[in-house]
Enzyme design. Sequence first.
Site, PDB file in Angstrom:
ATOM      1  N   LYS A 101      66.609  51.715  22.914  1.00 56.32           N
ATOM      2  CA  LYS A 101      67.174  52.157  21.628  1.00 56.32           C
ATOM      3  C   LYS A 101      67.227  53.691  21.561  1.00 56.32           C
ATOM      4  CE  LYS A 101      63.940  50.055  19.190  1.00 56.32           C
ATOM      5  NZ  LYS A 101      63.130  49.497  20.294  1.00 56.32           N
ATOM      6  N   ARG A 143      62.807  47.354  10.293  1.00 56.45           N
ATOM      7  CA  ARG A 143      62.085  46.485  11.209  1.00 56.45           C
ATOM      8  C   ARG A 143      61.532  45.255  10.520  1.00 56.45           C
ATOM      9  NH1 ARG A 143      60.486  50.631  15.287  1.00 56.45           N
ATOM     10  NH2 ARG A 143      59.126  49.654  16.766  1.00 56.45           N
ATOM     11  N   ARG A 167      57.899  55.148  31.297  1.00 59.24           N
ATOM     12  CA  ARG A 167      58.568  56.121  30.408  1.00 59.24           C
ATOM     13  C   ARG A 167      57.794  57.444  30.351  1.00 59.24           C
ATOM     14  NH1 ARG A 167      60.085  54.161  24.699  1.00 59.24           N
ATOM     15  NH2 ARG A 167      57.944  53.426  24.702  1.00 59.24           N
ATOM     16  N   ARG A 211      53.385  58.268  25.981  1.00 56.42           N
ATOM     17  CA  ARG A 211      52.960  57.850  24.641  1.00 56.42           C
ATOM     18  C   ARG A 211      51.660  57.053  24.685  1.00 56.42           C
ATOM     19  NH1 ARG A 211      58.278  55.425  21.865  1.00 56.42           N
ATOM     20  NH2 ARG A 211      56.738  53.914  21.158  1.00 56.42           N
ATOM     21  N   ARG A 237      52.996  44.885  20.543  1.00 57.61           N
ATOM     22  CA  ARG A 237      54.255  45.340  19.929  1.00 57.61           C
ATOM     23  C   ARG A 237      55.347  44.280  20.087  1.00 57.61           C
ATOM     24  NH1 ARG A 237      54.636  50.866  23.031  1.00 57.61           N
ATOM     25  NH2 ARG A 237      56.779  50.904  22.247  1.00 57.61           N
TER      26      ARG A 237
HETATM   27  P1  AP5 Z   1      63.589  53.827  25.284  1.00 55.36           P
HETATM   28  O1  AP5 Z   1      64.982  54.273  25.068  1.00 55.36           O
HETATM   29  O2  AP5 Z   1      62.493  54.796  25.062  1.00 55.36           O
HETATM   30  O3  AP5 Z   1      63.332  52.441  24.517  1.00 55.36           O
HETATM   31  P2  AP5 Z   1      63.123  52.137  22.975  1.00 55.36           P
HETATM   32  O4  AP5 Z   1      63.834  50.873  22.682  1.00 55.36           O
HETATM   33  O5  AP5 Z   1      63.467  53.328  22.151  1.00 55.36           O
HETATM   34  O6  AP5 Z   1      61.570  51.878  23.010  1.00 55.36           O
HETATM   35  P3  AP5 Z   1      60.388  52.258  22.024  1.00 55.36           P
HETATM   36  O7  AP5 Z   1      59.129  51.915  22.744  1.00 55.36           O
HETATM   37  O8  AP5 Z   1      60.519  53.686  21.528  1.00 55.36           O
HETATM   38  O9  AP5 Z   1      60.631  51.302  20.863  1.00 55.36           O
HETATM   39  P4  AP5 Z   1      59.635  50.854  19.822  1.00 55.36           P
HETATM   40  O10 AP5 Z   1      60.572  50.242  18.856  1.00 55.36           O
HETATM   41  O11 AP5 Z   1      58.512  50.021  20.285  1.00 55.36           O
HETATM   42  O12 AP5 Z   1      58.909  52.240  19.412  1.00 55.36           O
HETATM   43  P5  AP5 Z   1      59.052  53.209  18.153  1.00 55.36           P
HETATM   44  O13 AP5 Z   1      58.838  54.580  18.620  1.00 55.36           O
HETATM   45  O14 AP5 Z   1      60.244  52.885  17.341  1.00 55.36           O
HETATM   46  O15 AP5 Z   1      63.504  53.267  26.794  1.00 55.36           O
HETATM   47  C1  AP5 Z   1      62.266  52.831  27.323  1.00 55.36           C
HETATM   48  C2  AP5 Z   1      62.179  53.226  28.818  1.00 55.36           C
HETATM   49  O16 AP5 Z   1      63.171  52.481  29.540  1.00 55.36           O
HETATM   50  C3  AP5 Z   1      62.495  54.717  29.062  1.00 55.36           C
HETATM   51  O17 AP5 Z   1      61.672  55.183  30.081  1.00 55.36           O
HETATM   52  C4  AP5 Z   1      63.970  54.698  29.505  1.00 55.36           C
HETATM   53  O18 AP5 Z   1      64.258  55.781  30.387  1.00 55.36           O
HETATM   54  C5  AP5 Z   1      64.066  53.365  30.214  1.00 55.36           C
HETATM   55  N1  AP5 Z   1      65.391  52.757  30.115  1.00 55.36           N
HETATM   56  C6  AP5 Z   1      66.229  52.745  29.027  1.00 55.36           C
HETATM   57  N2  AP5 Z   1      67.362  52.077  29.320  1.00 55.36           N
HETATM   58  C7  AP5 Z   1      67.227  51.637  30.612  1.00 55.36           C
HETATM   59  C8  AP5 Z   1      68.065  50.901  31.492  1.00 55.36           C
HETATM   60  N3  AP5 Z   1      69.284  50.466  31.099  1.00 55.36           N
HETATM   61  N4  AP5 Z   1      67.595  50.615  32.746  1.00 55.36           N
HETATM   62  C9  AP5 Z   1      66.371  51.071  33.136  1.00 55.36           C
HETATM   63  N5  AP5 Z   1      65.527  51.785  32.357  1.00 55.36           N
HETATM   64  C10 AP5 Z   1      65.970  52.074  31.108  1.00 55.36           C
HETATM   65  O19 AP5 Z   1      57.793  52.721  17.270  1.00 55.36           O
HETATM   66  C11 AP5 Z   1      56.467  52.991  17.669  1.00 55.36           C
HETATM   67  C12 AP5 Z   1      55.498  52.504  16.599  1.00 55.36           C
HETATM   68  O20 AP5 Z   1      55.754  53.202  15.367  1.00 55.36           O
HETATM   69  C13 AP5 Z   1      55.618  51.016  16.236  1.00 55.36           C
HETATM   70  O21 AP5 Z   1      54.863  50.193  17.101  1.00 55.36           O
HETATM   71  C14 AP5 Z   1      55.084  51.009  14.793  1.00 55.36           C
HETATM   72  O22 AP5 Z   1      53.668  51.089  14.794  1.00 55.36           O
HETATM   73  C15 AP5 Z   1      55.617  52.322  14.246  1.00 55.36           C
HETATM   74  N6  AP5 Z   1      56.936  52.160  13.603  1.00 55.36           N
HETATM   75  C16 AP5 Z   1      58.098  52.751  13.993  1.00 55.36           C
HETATM   76  N7  AP5 Z   1      59.100  52.387  13.179  1.00 55.36           N
HETATM   77  C17 AP5 Z   1      58.578  51.538  12.267  1.00 55.36           C
HETATM   78  C18 AP5 Z   1      59.125  50.811  11.171  1.00 55.36           C
HETATM   79  N8  AP5 Z   1      60.436  50.887  10.858  1.00 55.36           N
HETATM   80  N9  AP5 Z   1      58.279  50.023  10.452  1.00 55.36           N
HETATM   81  C19 AP5 Z   1      56.975  49.954  10.719  1.00 55.36           C
HETATM   82  N10 AP5 Z   1      56.391  50.603  11.765  1.00 55.36           N
HETATM   83  C20 AP5 Z   1      57.192  51.403  12.516  1.00 55.36           C
END
Ligand code: AP5
Length: 215
Positions: free
Chosen positions: A14, A89, A128, A160, A171
Amino acid sequence: MKQLIFIGPPGAGKGTQAQRLCSKLSVPQVSTGDMLRAARKAGTELGRKADEFMSAGLLVPDEVVIGLVRERIAQPDAAAGFVLDGFPRTVAQAESLESTLASASKQIDDVVLLEVPDELIVERITGRRVGETSGRIFHLKYDPPPSPDRGEAGERLLQRADDREDVVRKRLAEYAALTAPLVAWYANKGLLRRVDGVGALDDVTASLFRAIGVN
Ligand code: AP5
């Protein structure tokens, strides 16, 4: 004007694809994960509260994130559109977003669901790294960062705290229980665009742009 949402499991890509789309459309990326990590780094009360949930792989309470997003999308740079990455979410977050936008006579144009099977997620997340200054997302194998060994100028890379395998599994469980119901919720509204998140980064970007009519 484009107002978009990215949903998908942790590590689906994402953030990576949102960064590419935002630079193409010249709109801000609104990542609740990045906002919560910034609050934690700044040591604010909100950041300390969020950290308890984030470190355990649990969703932060709705009222905390809803307030953050409401303030962020009211900023002038979001007037011409934005990409929400990681929000909403839960169904409660989606309902609140809908009413916030309606009161500003706005609406969501597309909801992108990036689909990646669970078995690929752990490898993606544990490999990552994020550039400390640029915030750019890399992967040690699939999207390697610049390397001083190859004469490329690099920056300090961060891993992270919630990217440990045990936390990633939690997660994924949170996603299945609380976020996956949004897929049917947005499909019923005719807004859902499914994009296969498996494959080379540029191929995924091309599928994404096609799915939302961006040239
Ligand atoms: P990346 O692009 O970083 O993936 P992502 O989907 O953004 O993953 P996240 O881990 O950031 O998502 P998340 O939803 O768990 O975390 P968030 O920060 O929102 O890609 C991942 C890896 O894969 C990278 O190394 C990339 O290079 C690689 N990659 C990408 N595409 C690829 C491909 N095609 N092929 C190969 N490799 C590839 O949330 C973190 C925490 O914050 C949550 O757990 C929660 O506690 C809190 N939080 C955040 N938002 C909310 C909300 N709305 N409500 C409640 N809690 C929340």
